[in-house]
Design an enzyme around this catalytic site. Structure first.
Site: not given
Length: 299
Positions: A31, A34
């Site tokens: 991600c 993230c």
């Protein structure tokens, strides 16, 4: 910062939050947002001097915990106080907004202020710089498939769907022949589906009921996988697609397999450079799901 699994969840989150607020960061290795948010949270845990505890949960590996919290997209952060969730946020917020979130809930205390002149750029600045670099690369070489793929993918990761569609429009006709472009179209089609649904959670409940009454309702499984994909629940989407493949590998001319391969393309992280003759290491999540696909398709 502590990595939490189902084994230590009770101690590190529930019991710990009885004494100190615990900020739970749901993330995954693939991600992009993230990777932007993570360093900000770690920096703030130090800056707030023990006023909260940061824990990280890999939503791919700990799907049971993610399901308990109703996590539909990542990054998602949940603040736990006295054993229960009190607030949360989604997405890679900049440092100032994360501080505002924390200040609403944490007890008063000394906090290191946000630095104005950093020697290293903030992660969100890095992300913007990367976006500008990719935009320039696409402008200079419109036929560079890798650059355009990376550019559109980053726009989608940042939630800039309209900009992503504009950048993708010149090559949309190639989606049928290019695996990379086909993967981007699969993602954007899933996002459009969710926008048209309105209440995706309500639709998921309807699909769950349909699947419970007929395990071979492949249309329901595919739609469920597309909704999960739109919410960045990549591995959960692939798990649903595997359920189709295990029952009927050729359903709808291999539609489930094509969607599965598209997701693998989307979550494949950039591989680090290696010496000539060496094979770069493969991301463990991608490697695991490639093996699962092979075992089902070749069985």
């Amino acid at each position: 910062m502590i990595d939490v699994t189902i084994e230590n969840f009770e101690a590190e989150v529930i019991h710990a939050s009885m004494q100190t607020p615990v900020l739970v960061d749901f993330w995954a290795p693939w991600c992009g947002p993230c990777r932007t948010l993570g360093p900000i949270l770690e920096k703030l845990e130090t800056a707030y001097g023990g006023r909260f505890k940061l824990v990280k949960i890999d939503s791919d590996q700990e799907q049971q915990i993610a399901s308990m919290f109703g996590v539909r997209s990542i990054p998602t952060c949940v603040l736990m106080v006295e054993g229960r969730p009190v607030d949360g946020f989604m997405g890679a917020l900049p440092e100032g907004q994360v501080r505002e979130f924390l200040d609403k809930h944490l007890p008063a205390g000394e906090t290191i202020p946000e630095e104005e002149d950093l020697q290293e750029p903030e992660p969100e600045t890095d992300l913007q710089t990367r976006l500008e670099q990719l935009q320039k690369a696409v402008q200079e070489k419109p036929d560079d498939e890798q650059a355009r793929f990376d550019y559109v993918k980053l726009l989608l990761e940042m939630g800039l769907e309209d900009e992503a569609k504009v950048a993708f429009a010149p090559v949309i006709a190639l989606a049928e022949t290019s695996q990379r472009y086909g993967a981007l179209k699969t993602w954007m089609d899933a996002l459009d589906l969710v926008h048209h649904l309105g209440d995706a959670n309500a639709r998921l409940k309807e699909l769950d009921a349909a699947i419970a009454s007929n395990r071979r309702d492949f249309a329901a499984r595919l739609e469920r996988a597309r909704i999960l994909l739109a919410h960045n629940q990549w591995t959960a989407a692939m798990d649903e697609l595997l359920e189709i493949l295990m029952r009927d590998k050729g359903w709808e001319d291999g539609l489930a397999r094509k969607a599965y391969v598209a997701i693998l393309e989307l979550i494949e992280p950039p591989r680090p450079p290696v010496a000539e003759g060496q094979i770069p290491p493969e991301d463990p999540t991608v490697a695991s799901y490639r093996r699962r696909l092979s075992s089902v398709v070749l069985s």
